[in-house]
Design a protein around this motif. Structure first.
Motif, PDB file in Angstrom:
ATOM      1  N   VAL A 115      -7.510  12.156  18.442  1.00 42.46           N
ATOM      2  CA  VAL A 115      -7.571  11.321  16.992  1.00 42.46           C
ATOM      3  C   VAL A 115      -6.826  10.923  16.121  1.00 42.46           C
ATOM      4  CG1 VAL A 115      -8.587  10.461  14.847  1.00 42.46           C
ATOM      5  CG2 VAL A 115     -10.027  11.488  16.421  1.00 42.46           C
ATOM      6  N   ARG A 116      -5.572   9.847  16.146  1.00 41.53           N
ATOM      7  CA  ARG A 116      -4.502   9.801  15.196  1.00 41.53           C
ATOM      8  C   ARG A 116      -4.752   9.173  14.255  1.00 41.53           C
ATOM      9  NH1 ARG A 116       0.961  11.069  15.761  1.00 41.53           N
ATOM     10  NH2 ARG A 116       2.257   9.506  14.555  1.00 41.53           N
ATOM     11  N   MET A 117      -4.847   9.945  12.817  1.00 40.78           N
ATOM     12  CA  MET A 117      -4.862   9.087  11.866  1.00 40.78           C
ATOM     13  C   MET A 117      -4.383   9.461  10.738  1.00 40.78           C
ATOM     14  SD  MET A 117      -8.488  11.807  10.335  1.00 40.78           S
ATOM     15  CE  MET A 117      -9.654  10.590  10.577  1.00 40.78           C
ATOM     16  N   ALA A 118      -4.509   8.395   9.785  1.00 41.89           N
ATOM     17  CA  ALA A 118      -3.473   8.267   8.338  1.00 41.89           C
ATOM     18  C   ALA A 118      -4.527   8.071   7.178  1.00 41.89           C
ATOM     19  CB  ALA A 118      -2.059   7.396   8.495  1.00 41.89           C
ATOM     20  N   ALA A 119      -4.162   8.762   6.100  1.00 44.88           N
ATOM     21  CA  ALA A 119      -5.000   8.311   5.218  1.00 44.88           C
ATOM     22  C   ALA A 119      -3.742   7.277   4.124  1.00 44.88           C
ATOM     23  CB  ALA A 119      -4.780   9.270   3.958  1.00 44.88           C
ATOM     24  N   LEU A 120      -3.653   6.546   2.935  1.00 42.47           N
ATOM     25  CA  LEU A 120      -3.849   5.346   2.800  1.00 42.47           C
ATOM     26  C   LEU A 120      -4.287   4.782   2.027  1.00 42.47           C
ATOM     27  CD1 LEU A 120      -3.074   2.729   5.980  1.00 42.47           C
ATOM     28  CD2 LEU A 120      -1.310   4.124   4.693  1.00 42.47           C
ATOM     29  N   ARG A 121      -4.015   3.505   0.664  1.00 40.93           N
ATOM     30  CA  ARG A 121      -4.244   3.338  -0.750  1.00 40.93           C
ATOM     31  C   ARG A 121      -3.987   2.355  -0.221  1.00 40.93           C
ATOM     32  NH1 ARG A 121      -6.593   6.751  -3.794  1.00 40.93           N
ATOM     33  NH2 ARG A 121      -6.359   8.509  -4.005  1.00 40.93           N
ATOM     34  N   GLY A 135       0.851  -0.991   0.419  1.00 42.18           N
ATOM     35  CA  GLY A 135      -0.372  -0.262   0.416  1.00 42.18           C
ATOM     36  C   GLY A 135       1.093   1.215   0.332  1.00 42.18           C
ATOM     37  N   ALA A 136       0.360   2.344  -0.403  1.00 43.60           N
ATOM     38  CA  ALA A 136       1.050   3.953  -0.039  1.00 43.60           C
ATOM     39  C   ALA A 136       0.712   4.546   0.873  1.00 43.60           C
ATOM     40  CB  ALA A 136       0.639   4.315  -1.290  1.00 43.60           C
ATOM     41  N   VAL A 137       1.197   5.503   1.680  1.00 41.58           N
ATOM     42  CA  VAL A 137       0.909   6.175   2.154  1.00 41.58           C
ATOM     43  C   VAL A 137      -0.032   7.863   1.730  1.00 41.58           C
ATOM     44  CG1 VAL A 137       1.137   7.629   4.446  1.00 41.58           C
ATOM     45  CG2 VAL A 137       2.166   5.619   4.706  1.00 41.58           C
ATOM     46  N   GLN A 138      -1.460   8.231   1.715  1.00 40.83           N
ATOM     47  CA  GLN A 138      -1.101   9.851   1.488  1.00 40.83           C
ATOM     48  C   GLN A 138      -0.798  10.580   2.577  1.00 40.83           C
ATOM     49  OE1 GLN A 138      -2.077   9.433  -1.503  1.00 40.83           O
ATOM     50  NE2 GLN A 138      -0.681   7.692  -1.941  1.00 40.83           N
TER      51      GLN A 138
END
Length: 166
Positions: free
Chosen positions: A145-151, A133-136
């Motif tokens: 809240v701790r968040m990240a956007a992924l593909r 996957g990739a980190v957006q």
């Protein structure tokens, strides 16, 4: 485009807001007011603008949705009130995210995005990248809240989120 379904043998998500399950969805739109009217008329959703400590946000609520969560967590409403969450937060099923030009190129159509709850946002980012996957958007803190956007490996975007009360 979006889909609707009527419960039959499959009644829907049996588990939400737990690690590795659906947490919420965002409607990315250039017309928040039109969407409030549309989804209110179609599904009976209410839209409330709230300040969660990092700017204003608009939550879509389905009045009564929170009673499903109450069956599992009898202390939910008290803890949300103690944490300063707005009234009706337990009924939230999604959020409206305005598509500003600095975040969304004109070529990006309005869309729904999904957020999954996780135990450890940073560990999930690492696992996703190890699996192709990739980190957006790298893991970031937004209030509690701790968040990240992924593909994923097919290019579909999603968010992962960990609620970490202070």
């Amino acid at each position: 485009m979006f889909s609707v379904w009527e419960a039959n043998q499959h009644i829907g998500a049996q588990l939400v807001n737990e690690p590795n399950t659906w947490n919420w969805s965002d409607l990315n739109t250039r017309d928040p007011e039109g969407c409030k009217a549309f989804y209110g008329a179609v599904f009976g959703w209410e839209a409330d603008t709230v300040d969660l400590g990092f700017g204003q946000a608009t939550m879509f609520r389905r009045p009564g949705y929170g009673h499903i969560l109450d069956l599992k967590d009898l202390d939910l409403r008290r803890r949300q009130a103690a944490a300063g969450w707005p009234p009706g937060f337990e009924d939230t099923i999604g959020w409206i995210r305005p598509m500003t030009a600095d975040q969304f190129p004109d070529a990006v159509a309005p869309n729904w995005s999904v957020t999954f709850a996780v135990d450890d946002t940073d560990a999930m980012v690492q696992l996703a990248t190890e699996l192709g996957g990739a980190v957006q958007m790298p893991a970031m803190d937004f209030g509690e809240v701790r968040m990240a956007a992924l593909r994923d490996t097919q290019g579909a975007g999603f968010l992962v989120s960990r609620y970490q009360p202070g």
